[in-house]
Scaffold this active site. Structure first.
Site, PDB file in Angstrom:
ATOM      1  N   ALA A 149       0.492  -1.932 -14.598  1.00  0.00           N
ATOM      2  CA  ALA A 149      -0.161  -2.561 -15.755  1.00  0.00           C
ATOM      3  C   ALA A 149       0.251  -1.874 -17.041  1.00  0.00           C
ATOM      4  O   ALA A 149       0.575  -2.533 -18.042  1.00  0.00           O
ATOM      5  CB  ALA A 149      -1.678  -2.521 -15.584  1.00  0.00           C
ATOM      6  N   ARG A 157      -8.853   0.714 -20.535  1.00  0.00           N
ATOM      7  CA  ARG A 157      -9.118  -0.697 -20.801  1.00  0.00           C
ATOM      8  C   ARG A 157      -8.908  -1.517 -19.528  1.00  0.00           C
ATOM      9  O   ARG A 157      -7.899  -1.351 -18.836  1.00  0.00           O
ATOM     10  CB  ARG A 157      -8.181  -1.188 -21.894  1.00  0.00           C
ATOM     11  CG  ARG A 157      -8.456  -2.579 -22.406  1.00  0.00           C
ATOM     12  CD  ARG A 157      -7.392  -2.957 -23.434  1.00  0.00           C
ATOM     13  NE  ARG A 157      -7.729  -4.165 -24.171  1.00  0.00           N
ATOM     14  CZ  ARG A 157      -6.893  -4.771 -25.002  1.00  0.00           C
ATOM     15  NH1 ARG A 157      -5.683  -4.258 -25.214  1.00  0.00           N
ATOM     16  NH2 ARG A 157      -7.256  -5.869 -25.646  1.00  0.00           N
ATOM     17  N   GLY A 209      -4.819   2.042 -14.988  1.00  0.00           N
ATOM     18  CA  GLY A 209      -4.545   1.680 -13.604  1.00  0.00           C
ATOM     19  C   GLY A 209      -5.716   2.008 -12.704  1.00  0.00           C
ATOM     20  O   GLY A 209      -6.400   3.015 -12.881  1.00  0.00           O
ATOM     21  N   LEU A 253      -7.995  -4.976 -17.999  1.00  0.00           N
ATOM     22  CA  LEU A 253      -7.307  -6.180 -18.454  1.00  0.00           C
ATOM     23  C   LEU A 253      -7.921  -7.455 -17.892  1.00  0.00           C
ATOM     24  O   LEU A 253      -7.909  -8.497 -18.541  1.00  0.00           O
ATOM     25  CB  LEU A 253      -5.829  -6.112 -18.079  1.00  0.00           C
ATOM     26  CG  LEU A 253      -5.025  -4.978 -18.718  1.00  0.00           C
ATOM     27  CD1 LEU A 253      -3.593  -4.989 -18.196  1.00  0.00           C
ATOM     28  CD2 LEU A 253      -5.029  -5.084 -20.234  1.00  0.00           C
ATOM     29  N   PHE A 261       0.805  -1.228   0.000  1.00  0.00           N
ATOM     30  CA  PHE A 261       0.000   0.000   0.000  1.00  0.00           C
ATOM     31  C   PHE A 261       0.832   1.269   0.000  1.00  0.00           C
ATOM     32  O   PHE A 261       0.365   2.335   0.392  1.00  0.00           O
ATOM     33  CB  PHE A 261      -0.965   0.008   1.188  1.00  0.00           C
ATOM     34  CG  PHE A 261      -1.641  -1.298   1.444  1.00  0.00           C
ATOM     35  CD1 PHE A 261      -2.385  -1.907   0.444  1.00  0.00           C
ATOM     36  CD2 PHE A 261      -1.543  -1.938   2.668  1.00  0.00           C
ATOM     37  CE1 PHE A 261      -3.016  -3.124   0.672  1.00  0.00           C
ATOM     38  CE2 PHE A 261      -2.167  -3.154   2.893  1.00  0.00           C
ATOM     39  CZ  PHE A 261      -2.903  -3.752   1.900  1.00  0.00           C
ATOM     40  N   LYS A 303     -11.988  -9.601 -13.106  1.00  0.00           N
ATOM     41  CA  LYS A 303     -12.034 -10.215 -11.778  1.00  0.00           C
ATOM     42  C   LYS A 303     -11.047  -9.555 -10.827  1.00  0.00           C
ATOM     43  O   LYS A 303     -11.410  -9.138  -9.721  1.00  0.00           O
ATOM     44  CB  LYS A 303     -11.740 -11.714 -11.899  1.00  0.00           C
ATOM     45  CG  LYS A 303     -12.093 -12.525 -10.667  1.00  0.00           C
ATOM     46  CD  LYS A 303     -11.975 -14.017 -10.973  1.00  0.00           C
ATOM     47  CE  LYS A 303     -12.527 -14.856  -9.828  1.00  0.00           C
ATOM     48  NZ  LYS A 303     -12.477 -16.311 -10.146  1.00  0.00           N
ATOM     49  N   GLY A 338      -5.637   0.903  -8.979  1.00  0.00           N
ATOM     50  CA  GLY A 338      -5.351   0.694  -7.556  1.00  0.00           C
ATOM     51  C   GLY A 338      -5.667   1.894  -6.694  1.00  0.00           C
ATOM     52  O   GLY A 338      -6.138   1.759  -5.560  1.00  0.00           O
ATOM     53  N   GLU A 339      -5.401   3.089  -7.211  1.00  0.00           N
ATOM     54  CA  GLU A 339      -5.630   4.302  -6.428  1.00  0.00           C
ATOM     55  C   GLU A 339      -7.006   4.915  -6.663  1.00  0.00           C
ATOM     56  O   GLU A 339      -7.699   5.298  -5.722  1.00  0.00           O
ATOM     57  CB  GLU A 339      -4.556   5.349  -6.760  1.00  0.00           C
ATOM     58  CG  GLU A 339      -3.404   5.392  -5.796  1.00  0.00           C
ATOM     59  CD  GLU A 339      -2.241   4.503  -6.211  1.00  0.00           C
ATOM     60  OE1 GLU A 339      -1.260   4.430  -5.460  1.00  0.00           O
ATOM     61  OE2 GLU A 339      -2.307   3.881  -7.279  1.00  0.00           O
ATOM     62  N   GLY A 394      -0.125  -8.021  -4.676  1.00  0.00           N
ATOM     63  CA  GLY A 394      -1.378  -8.717  -4.495  1.00  0.00           C
ATOM     64  C   GLY A 394      -2.451  -8.178  -5.416  1.00  0.00           C
ATOM     65  O   GLY A 394      -3.611  -8.589  -5.351  1.00  0.00           O
TER      66      GLY A 394
END
Length: 744
Positions: free
Chosen positions: A515, A634, A708, A636, A245, A639, A710-711, A472
């Site tokens: 990514a 996009r 991306g 990827l 993180f 899930k 994650g953020e 992760g």
């Protein structure tokens, strides 16, 4: 054979079996020979100096090997103050065991090394250290007048743009106005896996450091410069990480101490920090935000002013981009943004998921909610009226922006049209107050230089290598998908390896750029390998691809075939066998197309709809529903992407209602430095979360079109919850987290 259309599909994690069966090895789990164990002794004071260390008493214990402290640490390149790691802010990095000075509470003052962990821990508890204490200051509130603007050129810091228009005059003349201060305290990352380093002594000054890090190359550079090692003599490995993180972006003092002990003792050493010691380095900084917003009679923004002040240490100028987002998320001609930091006797703060933006979105999005009520507008309608078609900070068009679609699709999914505007106007069948709130955000879509290598063997097995990290988030899986689709192979035939300085260099895993960066390198590398395979295929007897160019063929279901005629094809395994090659290799790299990208503003966006239910008598708050609509280019892997955003929402709920590291200013020490008292959401706190990915095509951000997630998925969550609490109760809480005492 299996289909080869993998990108975008909800593919299960390829590393999942290793994790659930326990074969995945983390930094503190590697089995190495002749292993000694270290245990850190931490300072109980926040400021002062060490006057005496009574090491003899501990060294007399059978099985204790050494006590390292500032009294016996050798002279190292580390002590050159000009040295920085890759993500170091301005100033001078903290240097463990350098001298007698104490800069912050829980500072490491000694390392006890013993033959086993239990003995090292026991011996550390017996080490007597005498201190001369000095007055400290850990309260940001007392340092308001001492805030200062950081200098330019700090790592990752973008100074706020200059003011535009006349925000003071526009605010004074507008019919609808608000001004308020928003606060959140310090927060700590608290990943499940503790920070640990296992250093394997390979003889002749050579080591392998299995370290918990988000960037093996950053740690390698750090160690080679400090200890004067050659790169070939200092391998760094991190194959799995139990959450980072942002805490793993910088090399932490644990890796320095473990390597120091291994080199001095000429044997393998393992050091694992305790949960309490995890609070001794890096945190989301305590931040104060002041906002003044005004709207015209038609609901358009007339003025926007946003100023932030947060803490830093005395030895480094840690900076975040807190206020910049406010100048681009909404259309406004009169804007003034300000940013300052103030020094405290604490360790330097550290990037924590969506650094800067997570804090800034709290202030901006609650202020927008307040102004919407002041103007008599629905909060969603207010945002739609102030939709920004262009990035006014940079005066550039967005490469793509589907935020309006996020608004509409998210609202439809949530049922926002059923909301009544007045606070305290909605209740459930049990009489609990219901509140609906929204909040959103914007995050950079960036790409970093990255490299990869690929090889395919005669049995049709593909191996792809890159020194990327895996927090992760699903890096193993999406890189496997990209490689499999590019060369038309079943996913089971592809192996992706990462997290090792012996692999091609990749950037830190952070900033939501993995990514885009590593993925593009993997795609380029597999395409280069494909061209080599095509050349071999053209040498086969009676090859149907003899005159084909790379753009004339496609790789599908283990074959190379003509795009114009799928019947004209050769099997990849036949190509290799006919060539006599046992293995074919290729490598490549990827860099952002700056000439193309600098003409645009590259960002992802989101909007969050949250429902809370509040027990009016007890003041308890439950977040019962969340819809997070994200436009991030996009996708990827639906899930793993959904999983990323689910985790982001959980973080946002924690930020809104629970997470706060409490400082006892008398002692200058965090007092809830454990999982029992530092509250994070658990299963019982989390209910229905829906994630929507709005389709967004963007060929400017990178060849893959990814931005991306994650953020961006965390942005606006805390504000949406706080706004929903206001809608439910009529009480506006501007000091997060929103706890019972602030409602009663």
């Amino acid at each position: 054979m299996s289909t080869t259309n993998y990108i975008g599909k909800p593919t299960s994690r390829v590393d999942g079996p290793a994790k659930v069966t326990g074969t995945a090895r983390y930094a503190g789990e590697y089995a190495v020979a002749n292993l000694a164990y270290g245990y850190v002794v931490s300072s109980p004071i926040a400021k002062g100096k060490i006057t005496k260390i009574h090491a003899d008493e501990v060294l007399a214990l059978p099985g204790v090997i050494q006590v390292f402290s500032h009294e016996n640490v050798p002279s190292l390149a580390w002590f050159d103050r000009s040295y920085k790691d890759l993500v170091a802010p301005g100033g001078s990095p903290f240097r463990a065991l350098h001298d007698a000075e104490i800069k912050f509470s829980q500072q490491p003052v000694a390392l006890v090394v013993a033959e086993n962990f239990e003995l090292a821990r026991y011996a550390a508890s017996l080490l007597r250290v005498e201190y001369e204490q000095e007055a400290h200051e850990t309260n940001l509130e007392t340092q308001r007048a001492k805030g200062y603007e950081p200098g330019r050129g700090k790592t990752g810091f973008q100074p706020p743009p200059p003011p535009r228009g006349n925000p003071d005059k526009a605010w004074e003349e507008a019919p609808h106005r608000m001004e308020a201060e928003y606060v959140h305290g310090a927060q700590h990352h608290n990943p499940m896996e503790l920070f640990a380093t296992t250093v394997e002594w390979r003889g002749d000054g050579k080591i392998t450091a299995y370290d918990k890090t988000q960037g093996v190359y950053n740690v390698q550079q750090y160690l080679t410069k400090i200890f004067g090692l050659k790169k070939d003599d200092c391998r760094v490995v991190n194959e799995y990480m139990g959450g980072g993180f942002g805490a793993g972006l910088r090399p932490q003092y644990s890796v320095f101490l473990a390597v120091l002990a291994a080199l001095e003792l000429k044997r393998s050493v393992r050091l694992t920090l305790t949960r309490q010691q995890m609070f001794s380095f890096g945190h989301r900084p305590h931040t104060l935000q002041y906002l003044k917003l005004a709207a015209n009679a038609d609901g358009s923004l007339a003025a926007l002013q946003h100023h932030a002040l947060h803490e830093t240490s005395h030895f480094e100028d840690y900076t975040e981009n807190v206020v910049n987002w406010s100048g681009m998320l909404y259309q406004c001609e009169n804007v003034k943004l300000g940013y300052q930091i103030a020094k405290l006797d604490v360790y330097t703060p550290l990037d924590m998921r969506a650094p800067g933006a997570a804090s800034g979105s709290v202030g901006l999005e609650i202020a927008m909610d307040e102004l919407a009520y002041e103007a008599g507008l629905d909060p969603l309608e207010f945002r739609l009226r102030n939709y920004a078609e262009r990035d006014q900070n940079q005066d550039k068009p967005f490469s793509s922006k589907k935020l309006r679609e996020c608004y509409h699709q998210g609202a439809a999914k949530f049922g926002w049209d059923q909301r009544t505007q007045a606070p305290r106007s909605m209740r459930d069948a049990d009489g609990k107050l219901i509140g609906w709130g929204i909040g959103g955000g914007v995050w950079d879509a960036t790409q970093q230089k990255s490299a990869a290598k690929a090889s395919i063997t005669a049995d049709g097995k593909l191996t792809v290598l890159s020194g990327a990290g895996e927090n992760g988030a699903g890096t193993y899986t999406i890189m496997t998908q990209i490689a499999a689709e590019t060369l038309g192979l079943p996913i089971e035939a592809v192996t992706f390896k990462l997290g090792d300085t012996e692999l091609p260099e990749a950037p830190l895993q952070g900033g939501s750029w993995t990514a885009a960066s590593v993925g593009t390198a993997v795609k380029n590398t597999c395409e280069a390998l494909g061209e080599k395979l095509l050349k071999l295929a053209q040498k086969m007897d009676n090859s149907p691809l003899k005159d084909a160019k790379p753009e004339d063929v496609e790789f599908v279901n283990g074959q190379i075939r003509l795009r114009a005629d799928a019947n004209q094809a050769v099997v990849l395994r036949d190509v290799l066998q006919a060539s006599g090659e046992t293995k074919v290799e290729a490598d490549s790299s990827a860099m952002p197309n700056m000439l193309k990208q600098q003409q645009y503003s590259l960002h992802s966006h989101n909007i969050v709809f949250a429902e809370v239910k509040v027990d009016e008598e007890l003041g308890t708050i439950h977040v019962t529903r969340v819809v997070n609509a994200v436009a991030a280019g996009r996708i990827l892997n639906l899930k793993t992407a959904r999983s990323q955003v689910l985790g982001s929402v959980v973080w946002g709920i924690g930020m809104a209602l629970m997470e706060e590291t409490v400082m006892d200013h008398k002692f200058g020490r965090y007092v809830n430095h454990n999982f029992a008292e530092y509250h994070v959401p658990v299963n019982a706190d989390i209910h229905d979360i829906d994630v929507l990915f709005v389709e967004e095509e963007d060929d400017i951000v990178n060849p893959l079109g990814v931005k991306g997630i994650g953020e961006v998925g965390m942005l606006g969550v805390a504000a949406a919850v706080a706004n929903a609490v206001y809608h439910a109760t009529g009480k506006r809480v501007r000091d997060l987290p929103v706890m019972i005492d602030k409602l009663l």
